[in-house]
Design a protein around this motif. Structure first.
Motif, PDB file in Angstrom:
ATOM      1  N   SER A 190       0.852  -1.194   0.000  1.00 44.92           N
ATOM      2  CA  SER A 190       0.000   0.000   0.000  1.00 44.92           C
ATOM      3  C   SER A 190       0.891   1.248   0.000  1.00 44.92           C
ATOM      4  O   SER A 190       0.524   2.274  -0.573  1.00 44.92           O
ATOM      5  CB  SER A 190      -0.990  -0.003   1.169  1.00 44.92           C
ATOM      6  N   ASP A 191       2.095   1.155   0.602  1.00 43.54           N
ATOM      7  CA  ASP A 191       3.052   2.268   0.518  1.00 43.54           C
ATOM      8  C   ASP A 191       3.527   2.417  -0.928  1.00 43.54           C
ATOM      9  O   ASP A 191       3.550   3.518  -1.486  1.00 43.54           O
ATOM     10  CB  ASP A 191       4.269   1.999   1.414  1.00 43.54           C
ATOM     11  N   VAL A 192       3.912   1.305  -1.533  1.00 43.00           N
ATOM     12  CA  VAL A 192       4.461   1.334  -2.899  1.00 43.00           C
ATOM     13  C   VAL A 192       3.426   1.879  -3.880  1.00 43.00           C
ATOM     14  O   VAL A 192       3.737   2.692  -4.752  1.00 43.00           O
ATOM     15  CB  VAL A 192       4.901  -0.087  -3.323  1.00 43.00           C
ATOM     16  N   LEU A 193       2.181   1.441  -3.734  1.00 44.01           N
ATOM     17  CA  LEU A 193       1.138   1.794  -4.702  1.00 44.01           C
ATOM     18  C   LEU A 193       0.441   3.106  -4.333  1.00 44.01           C
ATOM     19  O   LEU A 193      -0.445   3.561  -5.061  1.00 44.01           O
ATOM     20  CB  LEU A 193       0.105   0.657  -4.790  1.00 44.01           C
ATOM     21  N   GLY A 194       0.822   3.673  -3.190  1.00 45.00           N
ATOM     22  CA  GLY A 194       0.218   4.944  -2.766  1.00 45.00           C
ATOM     23  C   GLY A 194      -1.245   4.787  -2.408  1.00 45.00           C
ATOM     24  O   GLY A 194      -2.044   5.685  -2.631  1.00 45.00           O
ATOM     25  N   LEU A 195      -1.601   3.641  -1.832  1.00 42.76           N
ATOM     26  CA  LEU A 195      -3.017   3.395  -1.510  1.00 42.76           C
ATOM     27  C   LEU A 195      -3.365   3.877  -0.091  1.00 42.76           C
ATOM     28  O   LEU A 195      -4.503   3.769   0.330  1.00 42.76           O
ATOM     29  CB  LEU A 195      -3.332   1.899  -1.629  1.00 42.76           C
TER      30      LEU A 195
END
Ligand SMILES: NC(=O)C1=CN([C@@H]2O[C@H](COP(=O)(O)OP(=O)(O)OC[C@H]3O[C@@H](n4cnc5c(N)ncnc54)[C@H](OP(=O)(O)O)[C@@H]3O)[C@@H](O)[C@H]2O)C=CC1
Ligand SMILES: O=C(O)C1=N[C@H](C(=O)O)C[C@H](O)C1
Length: 269
Positions: A263-268
């Motif tokens: 979720s950090d990587v995908l900006g979620l």
């Protein structure tokens, strides 16, 4: 800046081969190492020829130290024991460690947390965009529906999978528990068999199917009197996990030590 050099651990595995292909074709990253278990027949072979294709100039090794020293990231879809050992090595080398391995114990997670004090570790039971979106939806639906809505997570995987419930099922169960303001440890119900008694209100159950070549299927079932809501993700190609893992390795390049997830990587958020 040079393209980040990436080591793939578990090179001969289902995910390892997918990653080697993806990184070999990528214009954003370089494959700088391929690691496999000491008794693997791939050790000493060029990884490209071992996969049945053209040589890639990378010889498969059973010594991760030698290749991690010259790498900016390690992508690791192996086994819990191998992942814990690799976390120590990536911490020493200050390299990004992307962990896809599932079935990690509480003890394994403590070792990983200790390693993340020295380098970025990005870990997720599922690296696909779709599942990580579904995690957010599951949290929202669980928060919106009262405890009279029973929650079970049902998953199906190929016959070779060794852990259950899947890492993804646990991510979805955790999201459902969070939606209800609780931890999964408090709500998780043991696998059902025999005279289980009636369902405890608010509990979250898991069921696993294993067979054939199923890549990965997950249903989160919210069941009430007279109606059901089912949130579903179907994976039909392991490339979705490999793409997510490569994206994580690139994203981690300018991050400080710590534990991160998709979720950090995908900006979620
Ligand atoms: N997070 C995600 O998105 C996903 C996670 N996974 C998880 O990734 C893991 C691997 O899955 P999969 O590729 O299907 O499994 P495989 O068994 O096909 O691959 C694992 C590979 O790791 C190798 N390995 C084991 N121990 C070591 C070691 N000490 N050093 C180096 N390599 C080692 C294995 O070798 P050997 O065969 O000789 O044992 C094998 O080649 C599982 O935990 C799975 O659940 C899978 C898909 C997606
Ligand atoms: O072992 C697999 O294959 C998979 N494992 C992950 C999990 O445990 O959820 C992700 C995906 O479902 C495939």
């Amino acid at each position: 800046m040079d393209k980040p050099g990436i080591v793939v651990a578990g090179a001969s595995g289902r995910m390892g081969q997918m990653l080697i292909q993806l990184i070999g074709d990528s214009d954003q990253a370089r494959l700088v190492g391929a690691v496999d278990r000491p008794d693997s027949p791939w050790i000493g072979q060029d990884v490209g020829t071992a996969m049945g294709g053209a040589a890639m100039g990378i010889v498969v090794t059973d010594d991760p130290i030698e290749v991690i020293a010259g790498a900016q990231a390690v992508i690791d879809f192996t086994s819990p024991a191998a992942t814990v050992a690799l976390a120590e090595l990536t911490a020493q080398a200050r390299a990004v460690h992307v962990i896809g391995t599932t079935g990690l114990s509480e003890g394994d997670l403590k070792h990983i947390a200790a390693a993340a004090r020295h380098a970025p570790i990005i870990r997720a039971g599922n690296m696909s965009l779709g599942v990580n979106l579904l995690v957010g939806l599951t949290r929202k639906v669980a928060a919106a529906l009262g405890e009279d809505w029973d929650i079970d997570v049902v998953e199906a995987h190929h016959r070779h999978k060794v852990d259950a419930p899947s890492g993804t099922a646990l991510m979805l169960g955790e999201a459902a528990a969070e939606g209800r303001g609780k931890s999964l440890d408090d709500l998780r119900t043991p696998a059902r068999e025999g005279i289980t008694g009636a369902r405890e209100e608010g509990s979250i159950g898991f069921a696993a199917i294993r067979g054939g070549d199923v890549v990965g299927e997950h249903d989160v079932i919210f069941a009430a009197d007279g109606e059901r809501v089912v949130l579903r993700h179907l994976a039909t190609d392991r490339a979705i996990f490999a793409r997510g893992a490569l994206r994580a390795a690139l994203w981690g390049q300018d991050k400080g030590p710590g534990e991160y997830d998709m979720s950090d990587v995908l900006g979620l958020g």
